[in-house]
Design an enzyme around this catalytic site. Structure first.
Site, mmCIF file in Angstrom:
data_model
loop_
_atom_site.group_PDB
_atom_site.id
_atom_site.type_symbol
_atom_site.label_atom_id
_atom_site.label_comp_id
_atom_site.label_asym_id
_atom_site.label_seq_id
_atom_site.Cartn_x
_atom_site.Cartn_y
_atom_site.Cartn_z
ATOM 1 C CG HIS A 158 -0.240 -0.016 2.532
ATOM 2 N ND1 HIS A 158 0.315 1.117 3.090
ATOM 3 C CD2 HIS A 158 -0.016 -1.027 3.409
ATOM 4 C CE1 HIS A 158 0.854 0.805 4.262
ATOM 5 N NE2 HIS A 158 0.678 -0.498 4.479
ATOM 6 C CB CYS A 174 1.693 -3.552 5.109
ATOM 7 S SG CYS A 174 0.099 -4.204 5.617
#
Length: 198
Positions: A158, A174
């Site tokens: 992301h 992440c």
């Protein structure tokens, strides 16, 4: 000099210049309250290993480029993307803060979301009970402008609005990219794009 040598020299010059710019230490401002992924003081100077930010070939890692391929190198903090056509893209990234938050192996993109919503995982909430239960799309969202959801629960590639995170161990699992880079990758990757974290 022949053309082939000149081409190689220009490419090396471009990569070296880009790596040098990425490796330039930056003194970051104080961490804003409400930052939701960082558990470390970002005001310290970080010296990056410039030599580790290098191009790679896809063949040692993937049997084909069907649907494209993403390789995330945790050590060099770089995301490599090969389009199905073979076109290659290299992006600096943030990676998980600690080894126990790091997942390695093969998965794929299972969902793409522009303007993602964010909710902390149960383990994040346990470590940081002051964090909000929900953050909608916008400048306060720790997922930035776009997110590629992976086949592993809670794992995503992301964007981030906090550009100090890129090139650092700063996430809860992440892989983060600059918003302009995730927007570019988002446009090229598809559901089914293969992903390998090493």
């Amino acid at each position: 000099m022949d053309n082939q040598f000149r081409k190689g020299l220009n490419r090396r010059h471009f990569l070296a210049t880009g790596a040098a710019m990425l490796g330039t230490p930056v003194i970051a401002q104080n961490v804003n309250e409400g930052t939701t992924e960082v558990e470390r003081d970002l005001s310290t100077v970080v010296r990056r290993n410039i030599s580790s930010f290098r191009t790679l070939e896809w063949q040692p890692y993937f049997s084909s480029l069907n649907n494209g391929a993403v390789l995330v190198d945790i050590s060099s903090r770089a995301l490599h993307f090969w389009e199905e056509s073979g076109a290659y893209h290299l992006y600096p990234s943030s990676v998980p803060l600690t080894e126990d938050l790091t997942r390695r192996g093969r998965t794929s993109v299972v969902r793409k979301v522009e303007g993602p919503e964010w909710r902390p995982t149960p383990s994040m909430k346990k470590r940081n009970p002051e964090w909000p239960d929900y953050v909608g799309p916008g400048p306060d969202n720790p997922l930035g402008t776009h997110a590629l959801y992976l086949g592993w629960t809670y794992y995503r590639i992301h964007g981030t609005h906090d550009t100090r995170k890129i090139g650092r161990r700063s996430s809860n699992g992440c892989i983060g990219l600059y918003n302009e880079h995730i927007a570019e990758l988002f446009g090229m990757a598809r559901v089914g794009t293969q992903v390998l974290l090493i």
